[in-house]
Design a protein around this motif. Structure first.
Motif, PDB file in Angstrom:
ATOM      1  N   HIS A 100       0.627  -1.271  -0.124  1.00  0.00           N
ATOM      2  CA  HIS A 100       0.089  -0.079   0.011  1.00  0.00           C
ATOM      3  C   HIS A 100       0.763   1.234  -0.020  1.00  0.00           C
ATOM      4  CE1 HIS A 100      -2.973   2.909   1.782  1.00  0.00           C
ATOM      5  NE2 HIS A 100      -3.621   2.233   0.900  1.00  0.00           N
ATOM      6  N   THR A 101       1.861   1.048   0.936  1.00  0.00           N
ATOM      7  CA  THR A 101       2.806   2.550   0.777  1.00  0.00           C
ATOM      8  C   THR A 101       3.553   2.610  -0.497  1.00  0.00           C
ATOM      9  OG1 THR A 101       2.980   2.111   3.214  1.00  0.00           O
ATOM     10  CG2 THR A 101       4.657   3.441   2.280  1.00  0.00           C
ATOM     11  N   VAL A 102       3.953   1.573  -0.909  1.00  0.00           N
ATOM     12  CA  VAL A 102       4.869   1.879  -2.270  1.00  0.00           C
ATOM     13  C   VAL A 102       3.830   2.248  -3.378  1.00  0.00           C
ATOM     14  CG1 VAL A 102       5.758   0.318  -4.099  1.00  0.00           C
ATOM     15  CG2 VAL A 102       6.233  -0.047  -1.713  1.00  0.00           C
ATOM     16  N   ALA A 103       2.760   1.737  -3.304  1.00  0.00           N
ATOM     17  CA  ALA A 103       1.715   2.210  -4.511  1.00  0.00           C
ATOM     18  C   ALA A 103       1.306   3.663  -4.418  1.00  0.00           C
ATOM     19  CB  ALA A 103       0.217   1.410  -4.176  1.00  0.00           C
ATOM     20  N   LEU A 104       1.372   4.281  -2.989  1.00  0.00           N
ATOM     21  CA  LEU A 104       1.008   5.532  -2.822  1.00  0.00           C
ATOM     22  C   LEU A 104       2.228   6.315  -3.297  1.00  0.00           C
ATOM     23  CD1 LEU A 104      -0.939   5.455   0.524  1.00  0.00           C
ATOM     24  CD2 LEU A 104      -1.868   6.030  -1.782  1.00  0.00           C
ATOM     25  N   ALA A 105       3.398   5.889  -2.931  1.00  0.00           N
ATOM     26  CA  ALA A 105       4.624   6.459  -3.080  1.00  0.00           C
ATOM     27  C   ALA A 105       4.877   6.725  -4.554  1.00  0.00           C
ATOM     28  CB  ALA A 105       5.848   6.049  -2.527  1.00  0.00           C
ATOM     29  N   VAL A 106       4.609   5.604  -5.299  1.00  0.00           N
ATOM     30  CA  VAL A 106       4.822   5.704  -6.970  1.00  0.00           C
ATOM     31  C   VAL A 106       3.574   6.821  -7.506  1.00  0.00           C
ATOM     32  CG1 VAL A 106       4.865   4.270  -8.978  1.00  0.00           C
ATOM     33  CG2 VAL A 106       5.829   3.416  -6.820  1.00  0.00           C
ATOM     34  N   LEU A 107       2.539   6.407  -7.123  1.00  0.00           N
ATOM     35  CA  LEU A 107       1.589   7.335  -7.405  1.00  0.00           C
ATOM     36  C   LEU A 107       1.804   8.946  -7.322  1.00  0.00           C
ATOM     37  CD1 LEU A 107      -1.753   5.409  -6.584  1.00  0.00           C
ATOM     38  CD2 LEU A 107      -0.736   5.713  -8.919  1.00  0.00           C
ATOM     39  N   ALA A 108       2.232   9.235  -6.254  1.00  0.00           N
ATOM     40  CA  ALA A 108       2.847  10.718  -5.635  1.00  0.00           C
ATOM     41  C   ALA A 108       3.839  11.104  -6.516  1.00  0.00           C
ATOM     42  CB  ALA A 108       2.877  10.592  -4.261  1.00  0.00           C
ATOM     43  N   ALA A 109       4.523  10.301  -6.868  1.00  0.00           N
ATOM     44  CA  ALA A 109       5.835  10.648  -7.805  1.00  0.00           C
ATOM     45  C   ALA A 109       5.519  10.792  -9.196  1.00  0.00           C
ATOM     46  CB  ALA A 109       6.808   9.374  -7.528  1.00  0.00           C
ATOM     47  N   ARG A 151       3.731  18.704  -0.909  1.00  0.00           N
ATOM     48  CA  ARG A 151       4.171  18.126  -1.980  1.00  0.00           C
ATOM     49  C   ARG A 151       3.768  18.227  -3.257  1.00  0.00           C
ATOM     50  NH1 ARG A 151       7.362  13.919  -3.094  1.00  0.00           N
ATOM     51  NH2 ARG A 151       7.080  12.555  -4.956  1.00  0.00           N
ATOM     52  N   ILE A 152       4.644  18.663  -4.443  1.00  0.00           N
ATOM     53  CA  ILE A 152       4.036  18.728  -5.777  1.00  0.00           C
ATOM     54  C   ILE A 152       4.384  17.371  -6.345  1.00  0.00           C
ATOM     55  CG2 ILE A 152       4.552  20.258  -7.720  1.00  0.00           C
ATOM     56  CD1 ILE A 152       5.590  22.082  -6.030  1.00  0.00           C
ATOM     57  N   PHE A 153       3.347  17.068  -7.233  1.00  0.00           N
ATOM     58  CA  PHE A 153       3.393  15.880  -7.896  1.00  0.00           C
ATOM     59  C   PHE A 153       4.515  15.915  -8.781  1.00  0.00           C
ATOM     60  CE2 PHE A 153      -1.253  15.684  -6.640  1.00  0.00           C
ATOM     61  CZ  PHE A 153      -1.236  14.982  -6.006  1.00  0.00           C
ATOM     62  N   GLY A 154       5.166  14.533  -9.049  1.00  0.00           N
ATOM     63  CA  GLY A 154       6.462  14.652  -9.899  1.00  0.00           C
ATOM     64  C   GLY A 154       7.665  14.946  -9.535  1.00  0.00           C
ATOM     65  N   GLU A 155       7.441  15.449  -7.977  1.00  0.00           N
ATOM     66  CA  GLU A 155       8.800  15.809  -7.521  1.00  0.00           C
ATOM     67  C   GLU A 155       9.769  14.792  -7.083  1.00  0.00           C
ATOM     68  OE1 GLU A 155       8.216  18.192  -4.153  1.00  0.00           O
ATOM     69  OE2 GLU A 155       8.369  20.264  -5.111  1.00  0.00           O
ATOM     70  N   PRO A 156      11.224  14.843  -7.013  1.00  0.00           N
ATOM     71  CA  PRO A 156      11.837  13.465  -6.501  1.00  0.00           C
ATOM     72  C   PRO A 156      11.453  13.324  -5.195  1.00  0.00           C
ATOM     73  CG  PRO A 156      13.420  15.256  -7.288  1.00  0.00           C
ATOM     74  CD  PRO A 156      11.867  16.052  -7.494  1.00  0.00           C
ATOM     75  N   CYS A 157      11.701  11.951  -4.567  1.00  0.00           N
ATOM     76  CA  CYS A 157      11.573  11.269  -3.463  1.00  0.00           C
ATOM     77  C   CYS A 157      12.004  12.345  -2.134  1.00  0.00           C
ATOM     78  CB  CYS A 157      12.196  10.242  -3.542  1.00  0.00           C
ATOM     79  SG  CYS A 157      11.595   9.201  -1.708  1.00  0.00           S
ATOM     80  N   GLY A 158      11.397  13.029  -1.553  1.00  0.00           N
ATOM     81  CA  GLY A 158      12.129  13.880  -0.420  1.00  0.00           C
ATOM     82  C   GLY A 158      12.094  13.027   0.834  1.00  0.00           C
ATOM     83  N   PRO A 159      12.553  13.615   1.815  1.00  0.00           N
ATOM     84  CA  PRO A 159      12.937  12.997   3.128  1.00  0.00           C
ATOM     85  C   PRO A 159      11.726  12.183   3.625  1.00  0.00           C
ATOM     86  CG  PRO A 159      14.088  15.107   3.001  1.00  0.00           C
ATOM     87  CD  PRO A 159      13.021  15.119   1.678  1.00  0.00           C
ATOM     88  N   GLY A 160      10.644  13.021   3.868  1.00  0.00           N
ATOM     89  CA  GLY A 160       9.507  12.506   4.340  1.00  0.00           C
ATOM     90  C   GLY A 160       8.824  11.251   3.628  1.00  0.00           C
ATOM     91  N   LEU A 161       8.883  11.194   2.277  1.00  0.00           N
ATOM     92  CA  LEU A 161       8.441  10.028   1.533  1.00  0.00           C
ATOM     93  C   LEU A 161       9.398   8.823   1.883  1.00  0.00           C
ATOM     94  CD1 LEU A 161       6.181   8.841  -0.378  1.00  0.00           C
ATOM     95  CD2 LEU A 161       7.410   9.843  -2.159  1.00  0.00           C
ATOM     96  N   ALA A 162      10.657   8.929   1.841  1.00  0.00           N
ATOM     97  CA  ALA A 162      11.539   8.172   1.941  1.00  0.00           C
ATOM     98  C   ALA A 162      11.534   7.589   3.416  1.00  0.00           C
ATOM     99  CB  ALA A 162      12.973   8.849   1.798  1.00  0.00           C
ATOM    100  N   ILE A 163      11.322   8.192   4.269  1.00  0.00           N
ATOM    101  CA  ILE A 163      11.180   7.906   5.714  1.00  0.00           C
ATOM    102  C   ILE A 163      10.037   6.847   5.927  1.00  0.00           C
ATOM    103  CG2 ILE A 163      10.555   8.635   7.980  1.00  0.00           C
ATOM    104  CD1 ILE A 163      12.171  10.984   7.560  1.00  0.00           C
ATOM    105  N   GLU A 164       8.809   7.253   5.135  1.00  0.00           N
ATOM    106  CA  GLU A 164       7.621   6.443   5.232  1.00  0.00           C
ATOM    107  C   GLU A 164       7.902   4.844   4.554  1.00  0.00           C
ATOM    108  OE1 GLU A 164       4.154   8.223   3.547  1.00  0.00           O
ATOM    109  OE2 GLU A 164       4.547   9.980   4.876  1.00  0.00           O
ATOM    110  N   LEU A 165       8.528   5.131   3.509  1.00  0.00           N
ATOM    111  CA  LEU A 165       8.941   3.817   2.727  1.00  0.00           C
ATOM    112  C   LEU A 165       9.696   2.907   3.661  1.00  0.00           C
ATOM    113  CD1 LEU A 165       9.593   5.311  -0.798  1.00  0.00           C
ATOM    114  CD2 LEU A 165       7.957   3.512  -0.087  1.00  0.00           C
ATOM    115  N   HIS A 166      10.736   3.622   4.240  1.00  0.00           N
ATOM    116  CA  HIS A 166      11.965   2.754   5.050  1.00  0.00           C
ATOM    117  C   HIS A 166      11.195   2.309   6.280  1.00  0.00           C
ATOM    118  CE1 HIS A 166      15.645   3.030   3.484  1.00  0.00           C
ATOM    119  NE2 HIS A 166      15.390   3.972   3.134  1.00  0.00           N
TER     120      HIS A 166
END
Length: 231
Positions: A100-109, A151-166
């Motif tokens: 679920h987290t990966v799917a949201l992260a990819v969609l947000a990217a 967050r702006i869509f299409g931006e690189p993976c920021g610290p917050g999103l990276a923390i959520e993924l980890h």
């Protein structure tokens, strides 16, 4: 042969006279994945005290034993490190949350979210265990995350999103076989590819996913290329 049987007989008689016995005391309980049974079982955590016995009667202390984990079903004792392995129920929840987290992260990217990418993401999330997940729910979640974080869509993976993924993937990775870790990354890759080639932001998110899953950079690149190659 006779002398050997005589020695064995004397050793057996000696063991009946002198021996050791362990008295176990319960200090906790819960559920765990039993390696002996191969499933989720109740357990007791035990500590023990060894004593020398004379004719079966405890006479002298010999020190402490354990702690150990005793399965309530099979009765086998295991080291306490078995509690580090998640139960089947817990493992399923961790896997579901990770996908679920990966799917949201990819969609947000992604710079845009099309019906195709949302459908791919919803399908992956449903297959992982969120059976009622819809495209509309995912889209709303991504919108809410963007509004909450700025967050702006299409931006690189920021610290917050990276923390959520980890946070979602780090506890899961040690309990997955290599094929299982690769499968999670490939699911993210297929979501990214559903509406066209990878964007730089999607590649960065997927690289973060691969790192959290302890995949090498070379393996991540190999898998991303394979996902984009028609079979």
């Amino acid at each position: 042969m006779l002398p050997e049987r005589g020695l064995n007989g004397r050793a057996f008689r000696f063991a009946r006279i002198l021996g050791t016995r362990t008295a176990w005391t319960p200090v906790g309980d819960g559920q765990f994945f039993c390696p002996g049974c191969g499933g989720d079982r109740n357990y007791q955590r035990l500590t023990g005290h060894r004593r020398f016995t004379l004719l079966g009667v405890p006479v002298l202390p010999r020190g402490e034993a354990g702690p150990v984990v005793e399965c309530a079903a099979c009765g086998h004792h295991f080291g306490t490190d078995v509690l580090d392995h998640p139960t089947t129920i817990r493992f399923s929840a961790m896997l579901r949350d990770a996908v679920h987290t990966v799917a949201l992260a990819v969609l947000a990217a992604g710079s845009t979210r099309t019906h195709t990418s949302l459908a791919a993401a919803a399908g992956a999330v449903r297959a992982a265990g969120f059976q009622d997940c819809t495209e509309e729910q995912l889209n709303a979640l991504v919108e809410a995350l963007a509004a909450d974080t700025g967050r702006i869509f299409g931006e690189p993976c920021g610290p917050g999103l990276a923390i959520e993924l980890h946070e979602a993937l780090d506890p899961l990775a040690p309990h997955l076989a290599p094929a299982g870790r690769e499968s999670i990354l490939l699911q993210g890759a297929r979501i990214a590819l559903a509406d066209g080639p990878y964007t730089p932001a999607e590649r960065e998110v997927l690289a973060t996913v691969g790192a959290a899953l302890t995949l090498t950079a070379a393996d991540v690149e190999r898998l991303l290329t394979a996902a984009g190659t028609p079979s």
